[in-house]
Motif scaffolding. Structure first.
Motif, PDB file in Angstrom:
ATOM      1  N   ASP A  13      25.605 -32.333  20.832  1.00 50.37           N
ATOM      2  CA  ASP A  13      26.408 -33.545  20.719  1.00 50.37           C
ATOM      3  C   ASP A  13      27.333 -33.641  21.928  1.00 50.37           C
ATOM      4  O   ASP A  13      28.197 -32.780  22.115  1.00 50.37           O
ATOM      5  CB  ASP A  13      27.225 -33.501  19.430  1.00 50.37           C
ATOM      6  CG  ASP A  13      28.012 -34.774  19.179  1.00 50.37           C
ATOM      7  OD1 ASP A  13      28.054 -35.642  20.080  1.00 50.37           O
ATOM      8  OD2 ASP A  13      28.580 -34.909  18.085  1.00 50.37           O
ATOM      9  N   PRO A  14      27.193 -34.660  22.777  1.00 49.10           N
ATOM     10  CA  PRO A  14      28.069 -34.777  23.947  1.00 49.10           C
ATOM     11  C   PRO A  14      29.552 -34.801  23.588  1.00 49.10           C
ATOM     12  O   PRO A  14      30.395 -34.456  24.423  1.00 49.10           O
ATOM     13  CB  PRO A  14      27.625 -36.097  24.584  1.00 49.10           C
ATOM     14  CG  PRO A  14      26.199 -36.259  24.171  1.00 49.10           C
ATOM     15  CD  PRO A  14      26.137 -35.694  22.769  1.00 49.10           C
ATOM     16  N   PHE A  41      11.435 -30.945  26.356  1.00 48.01           N
ATOM     17  CA  PHE A  41      11.937 -32.083  27.128  1.00 48.01           C
ATOM     18  C   PHE A  41      13.341 -32.470  26.685  1.00 48.01           C
ATOM     19  O   PHE A  41      14.179 -32.849  27.494  1.00 48.01           O
ATOM     20  CB  PHE A  41      10.982 -33.265  26.961  1.00 48.01           C
ATOM     21  CG  PHE A  41      11.501 -34.553  27.538  1.00 48.01           C
ATOM     22  CD1 PHE A  41      11.399 -34.810  28.893  1.00 48.01           C
ATOM     23  CD2 PHE A  41      12.103 -35.499  26.716  1.00 48.01           C
ATOM     24  CE1 PHE A  41      11.885 -35.994  29.427  1.00 48.01           C
ATOM     25  CE2 PHE A  41      12.593 -36.682  27.243  1.00 48.01           C
ATOM     26  CZ  PHE A  41      12.484 -36.926  28.599  1.00 48.01           C
ATOM     27  N   ASP A  42      13.621 -32.371  25.367  1.00 38.01           N
ATOM     28  CA  ASP A  42      14.913 -32.794  24.835  1.00 38.01           C
ATOM     29  C   ASP A  42      16.069 -32.036  25.474  1.00 38.01           C
ATOM     30  O   ASP A  42      17.163 -32.575  25.623  1.00 38.01           O
ATOM     31  CB  ASP A  42      14.965 -32.578  23.315  1.00 38.01           C
ATOM     32  CG  ASP A  42      14.045 -33.528  22.569  1.00 38.01           C
ATOM     33  OD1 ASP A  42      13.481 -34.424  23.214  1.00 38.01           O
ATOM     34  OD2 ASP A  42      13.899 -33.368  21.350  1.00 38.01           O
ATOM     35  N   LEU A  43      15.855 -30.765  25.827  1.00 34.57           N
ATOM     36  CA  LEU A  43      16.934 -29.953  26.380  1.00 34.57           C
ATOM     37  C   LEU A  43      17.356 -30.458  27.755  1.00 34.57           C
ATOM     38  O   LEU A  43      18.546 -30.514  28.073  1.00 34.57           O
ATOM     39  CB  LEU A  43      16.497 -28.495  26.464  1.00 34.57           C
ATOM     40  CG  LEU A  43      16.009 -27.858  25.154  1.00 34.57           C
ATOM     41  CD1 LEU A  43      15.739 -26.377  25.352  1.00 34.57           C
ATOM     42  CD2 LEU A  43      17.018 -28.068  24.040  1.00 34.57           C
ATOM     43  N   ALA A  44      16.397 -30.816  28.583  1.00 41.10           N
ATOM     44  CA  ALA A  44      16.729 -31.393  29.889  1.00 41.10           C
ATOM     45  C   ALA A  44      17.314 -32.786  29.714  1.00 41.10           C
ATOM     46  O   ALA A  44      18.271 -33.168  30.414  1.00 41.10           O
ATOM     47  CB  ALA A  44      15.489 -31.442  30.781  1.00 41.10           C
ATOM     48  N   MET A 208      22.472 -32.301  17.172  1.00 40.26           N
ATOM     49  CA  MET A 208      21.563 -33.307  17.710  1.00 40.26           C
ATOM     50  C   MET A 208      21.223 -34.331  16.622  1.00 40.26           C
ATOM     51  O   MET A 208      21.450 -34.086  15.431  1.00 40.26           O
ATOM     52  CB  MET A 208      20.283 -32.637  18.226  1.00 40.26           C
ATOM     53  CG  MET A 208      20.529 -31.596  19.305  1.00 40.26           C
ATOM     54  SD  MET A 208      19.008 -30.843  19.935  1.00 40.26           S
ATOM     55  CE  MET A 208      18.365 -32.211  20.911  1.00 40.26           C
ATOM     56  N   PRO A 209      20.690 -35.482  16.980  1.00 39.88           N
ATOM     57  CA  PRO A 209      20.339 -36.492  15.968  1.00 39.88           C
ATOM     58  C   PRO A 209      19.350 -35.969  14.934  1.00 39.88           C
ATOM     59  O   PRO A 209      19.336 -36.445  13.793  1.00 39.88           O
ATOM     60  CB  PRO A 209      19.732 -37.627  16.796  1.00 39.88           C
ATOM     61  CG  PRO A 209      20.352 -37.483  18.151  1.00 39.88           C
ATOM     62  CD  PRO A 209      20.514 -36.015  18.353  1.00 39.88           C
ATOM     63  N   ASP A 210      18.521 -34.982  15.311  1.00 42.53           N
ATOM     64  CA  ASP A 210      17.517 -34.437  14.393  1.00 42.53           C
ATOM     65  C   ASP A 210      18.013 -33.221  13.621  1.00 42.53           C
ATOM     66  O   ASP A 210      17.202 -32.468  13.061  1.00 42.53           O
ATOM     67  CB  ASP A 210      16.256 -34.072  15.170  1.00 42.53           C
ATOM     68  CG  ASP A 210      15.597 -35.277  15.816  1.00 42.53           C
ATOM     69  OD1 ASP A 210      15.393 -36.273  15.104  1.00 42.53           O
ATOM     70  OD2 ASP A 210      15.304 -35.234  17.019  1.00 42.53           O
ATOM     71  N   GLN A 211      19.316 -33.014  13.550  1.00 46.58           N
ATOM     72  CA  GLN A 211      19.869 -31.844  12.870  1.00 46.58           C
ATOM     73  C   GLN A 211      19.333 -31.732  11.441  1.00 46.58           C
ATOM     74  O   GLN A 211      19.236 -32.708  10.703  1.00 46.58           O
ATOM     75  CB  GLN A 211      21.397 -31.935  12.825  1.00 46.58           C
ATOM     76  CG  GLN A 211      22.060 -30.842  11.995  1.00 46.58           C
ATOM     77  CD  GLN A 211      23.568 -30.906  12.029  1.00 46.58           C
ATOM     78  OE1 GLN A 211      24.173 -30.663  13.077  1.00 46.58           O
ATOM     79  NE2 GLN A 211      24.200 -31.227  10.906  1.00 46.58           N
ATOM     80  N   ILE A 212      18.984 -30.495  11.056  1.00 43.41           N
ATOM     81  CA  ILE A 212      18.544 -30.188   9.702  1.00 43.41           C
ATOM     82  C   ILE A 212      19.373 -29.015   9.201  1.00 43.41           C
ATOM     83  O   ILE A 212      19.521 -28.012   9.904  1.00 43.41           O
ATOM     84  CB  ILE A 212      17.055 -29.776   9.646  1.00 43.41           C
ATOM     85  CG1 ILE A 212      16.175 -30.744  10.426  1.00 43.41           C
ATOM     86  CG2 ILE A 212      16.573 -29.670   8.203  1.00 43.41           C
ATOM     87  CD1 ILE A 212      14.754 -30.224  10.624  1.00 43.41           C
TER      88      ILE A 212
END
Length: 249
Positions: A13-14, A41-44, A208-212
């Motif tokens: 989260d920025p 890819f999400d990490l970059a 992240m938006p996909d947090q579980i």
């Protein structure tokens, strides 16, 4: 003089960026963004998003590069990691020389906090030439996991252990504690434990938006976590997760 800043950027989260981190990003002449293959890819992309949001110094350059891949088949785990760190350090050194030379301020944005279960400090100390190393702490996945579950990490007056999935699987429950934090677990090592009397608080893609997140008695919740984890990994191509285990005394 060459200076290297390792900047902790939290867990996705920025908004987790500290003011010190934002200042260090804008003080850099060069920001290096590693690419870890299409599966991550999400990490970059997260690092690109952070730079787009907080970078106001138009003199700061950004350079992306591909990271070497660690040989997971190496029988000697420690040697495999050392060899990989050498390869990554050589890659960093080439990128710095190509884009900055031997003077200036280079920065890398470190997932979580560079002080905890992160190789960046060890790699930085292998650079040639060796820069002056500066570290900006960030929010760790442990903090993010506790916050996501509204969970205090330790019991009153009680210690806890932070360990890896490998150590938990090979050595079992650590002696002398009732709370264990497990990171870097590629295979759900909690499955090797007797679940009686154990509770688990698990989280993936924290911040992240996909947090579980999932929590409950290990005997009941553990198999559900394994299934959810497998599906999430197949969907994203990668997973970053951690969990807390507590034993009822």
């Amino acid at each position: 003089m060459l200076k290297l800043s390792l900047i902790g950027i939290g867990c996705g989260d920025p908004q987790q960026l500290t003011r010190a981190a934002i200042g260090a990003i804008n003080a850099a002449d060069l920001i290096l963004i590693p690419r870890k293959g299409s599966a991550k890819f999400d990490l970059a992309e997260l690092r690109r998003t952070i730079c787009a949001e907080v970078l106001t110094n138009d003199r700061t350059r950004i350079a992306e590069f591909d990271l070497p891949v660690r040989d997971a088949g190496e029988e000697d785990y420690r040697k495999g990691v050392d060899d990989w760190h050498d390869a990554v350090a050589a890659t960093w050194s080439r990128q710095i020389a190509d884009h900055l030379g031997h003077e200036g301020h280079v920065a890398l944005l470190i997932w979580g906090d560079p002080s905890l279960y992160d190789s960046s400090l060890r790699i930085a100390q292998r650079l040639d030439p060796l820069p002056k190393i500066d570290m900006v702490p960030g929010i760790t996945s442990i903090q993010a996991l506790c916050a996501a579950h509204a969970l205090p990490l330790n019991e009153i007056g009680g210690p806890f252990v932070v360990t890896t999935g490998r150590r938990l699987r090979d050595g079992g429950w650590p002696a002398g504690v009732d709370t264990v934090v497990v990171m870097l677990d590629g295979g759900a090592a909690f499955q090797t434990l007797d679940p009686k009397g154990l509770q688990i608080w698990w989280g993936a893609y924290l911040g992240m938006p996909d947090q579980i997140i999932m929590a409950g008695e290990l005997a009941e919740t553990g198999p559900r976590i394994v299934a959810v984890r497998r599906a999430a990994r197949e969907r994203h191509g990668w997973i970053m997760d951690s969990y807390i285990l507590k034993r009822r005394s």
